[in-house]
Design an enzyme around this catalytic site. Sequence first.
Site, short mmCIF file in Angstrom:
data_model
loop_
_atom_site.label_atom_id
_atom_site.label_comp_id
_atom_site.label_asym_id
_atom_site.label_seq_id
_atom_site.Cartn_x
_atom_site.Cartn_y
_atom_site.Cartn_z
N ASP A 107 -2.07 -33.98 -17.92
CA ASP A 107 -1.96 -35.60 -17.99
C ASP A 107 -1.36 -35.77 -19.47
OD1 ASP A 107 -3.39 -36.44 -15.64
OD2 ASP A 107 -5.27 -35.58 -16.70
N GLU A 161 -10.36 -27.87 -18.83
CA GLU A 161 -10.70 -28.54 -17.41
C GLU A 161 -10.02 -27.43 -16.42
OE1 GLU A 161 -9.60 -32.57 -17.28
OE2 GLU A 161 -11.54 -33.20 -18.54
N TYR A 181 -16.59 -39.22 -18.38
CA TYR A 181 -16.25 -40.49 -18.37
C TYR A 181 -16.94 -41.25 -17.71
CZ TYR A 181 -12.21 -38.33 -20.93
OH TYR A 181 -11.50 -37.64 -21.87
N GLU A 198 -14.97 -34.36 -24.68
CA GLU A 198 -14.03 -35.88 -24.46
C GLU A 198 -14.94 -36.78 -23.93
OE1 GLU A 198 -10.70 -35.26 -21.78
OE2 GLU A 198 -9.84 -33.44 -22.57
#
Length: 602
Positions: free
Chosen positions: A202, A446, A499, A535
């Site tokens: 990303d 990830e 998240y 994160e």
Amino acid sequence: MAALRLTFLLLPLLRGRAGAGPLCPRDTPSRDLKELGGLWRFRADTSERRDSGFAQRWYRRPLEQSGPVIDMPVPASFNDITQDPSLRRFIGWVWYEKEVLLPKHWFQDAFKTRVVLRVGSAHYYAVVWVNGVQVVEHEGGHLPFEADISTIVQASPGDPCRITIAVNNTLSPYTLPPGTIQYLKDESKYPKGYFVQNTKFDFFNYAGIHRPVVVYTTPIAYIDDITVTTALSGNIGVVRYEVSVIGSSQYSLSLNLREKEGKVVATGQAAVGELKVVDPKLWWPYLMHENPGYLYYLEVRLSAQVDEDLAEDVYTVPVGIRTVHVTSSQFLINGKPFYFHGVNKHEDADIRGKGLDWSLIAKDFNLLKWLGANSFRTSHYPYAEEIMDLCDAYGIVVIDECPGVGMRDIENFGNQSLAHHLVVMEELIRRDKNRPSVVMWSVANEPASELPPAANYFKTVIAHTKAIDPTRPVTFVSNANYAHDHGAPYVDVICVNSYFSWYHDSGHLEVIQLQLNTQFENWYETYHKPIIQSEYGADAVSGLHSDPPLMFSEEYQVAVLKQYHAVLDRKRKEYVIGELIWNFADFMTDQGWSCRFQASFK
């Protein structure tokens, strides 16, 4: 045909490759350094197969004789420099060229001087020629590489030296990071031969020569490498060292370990040995001590016999005396619990892309200290040596991550990928092994670690990393389900990205504390290893307000952080050893309707 074309796009040359020498180039009493930054001539190979530069041998003559060239700054990404949208998204080979005059005194004792060309980084694959002669090629976009060019430049002393560098940003399933080339064949929608680069990470795939290009000298017999590790024994600081010399087997060494103020506190003469410092000034992280980032300086002097001559070389390496140890619930620096209270970063910025920029580097470190951050992860690739130098000096703790990002497909875990991954870890450790700021290696971000091949893959990569450097813990950053992560058994520290109320249960702030607590409990009960929330966060549009908080408002971002912090403040008393917010500053992503957020404090 598509496979053949991809081969031409990525790797038309498969000869020997080389990394950089272990020691970062520096001016010393025995070494000269000439920086080659500034404007270089530049040309993109826009031919259908991107191979005209090789077919026509653009490296054999001045680049402008091959066709139109433009000025391109180095270091910088080429993508955002011009007004040409096709160059911004260009995939394939681009060509750089610069003519330089080397100092006359380098040739006065030509056979006693070694001349080396070094590239700080070029993304992704690079081939280098000097005066039309190929000297090196290198795979990997974030680590340095170099070549001994002595015989080439000494053949014509005083003449301009023409340096040509071809750089290719194509990513394949076997590169690090990986990607794929997709050919779109419907000619009612796309021009003939149209293709795009697809990735599963990303951030924007900036390309070009991103870090300084230098030419430096050493004596013909020289200090090739210095390896330093440190330990504590009561009130004694132990500096273990190993010096490698190339060019002579008949030599003597003199080592002086100096305090920052210049006082010599220990001396040595062997190539391998220990230096002991009574009551040492330890290297401490920022905000953990009133004098963080304290560095000693190990000066190594070489006197070597080369035929009838005496060669002398001098090199100084900074040394931070500190220890790192991991328990089942703590991360210890110098025997004291350390909590990673920091951020994730990227290196990019407007216009220069990932090009090294001292003004931005200085601003970023001032912002880090202003935030009260004591650490960051080099998401998702190794950062510039200049940045790492400041981490050492300022006491900013680093989780040093390789470019293992976007590994989402099963073919990213095959033998070809594995072999390259091992080489990347070797190059990264060789570059950063002596840095006190680097306390842990991260081998991926990830990855699809729930896939069965990930077990042997990460077992091998982590074992290889530890074999090279047994002094530091190793991790990778996971977003997999705790029960299905095949790589987690092999790491020393669990790093988890999540998240809640953003990608999952969007808008539902009330579930964050329950879900985050459950996440931590599941991981710890399964592996009994300390955990970093590597994160977390939420996007916000600057200036957008909403009360009650709604997604993308500044208030919603604050609310998410408060919910996370409530759990983190409890769990840090047990086994959570850190939190790294996503993200420190805005960064560029690919264009698209589902780009990942760019939340930042900058």
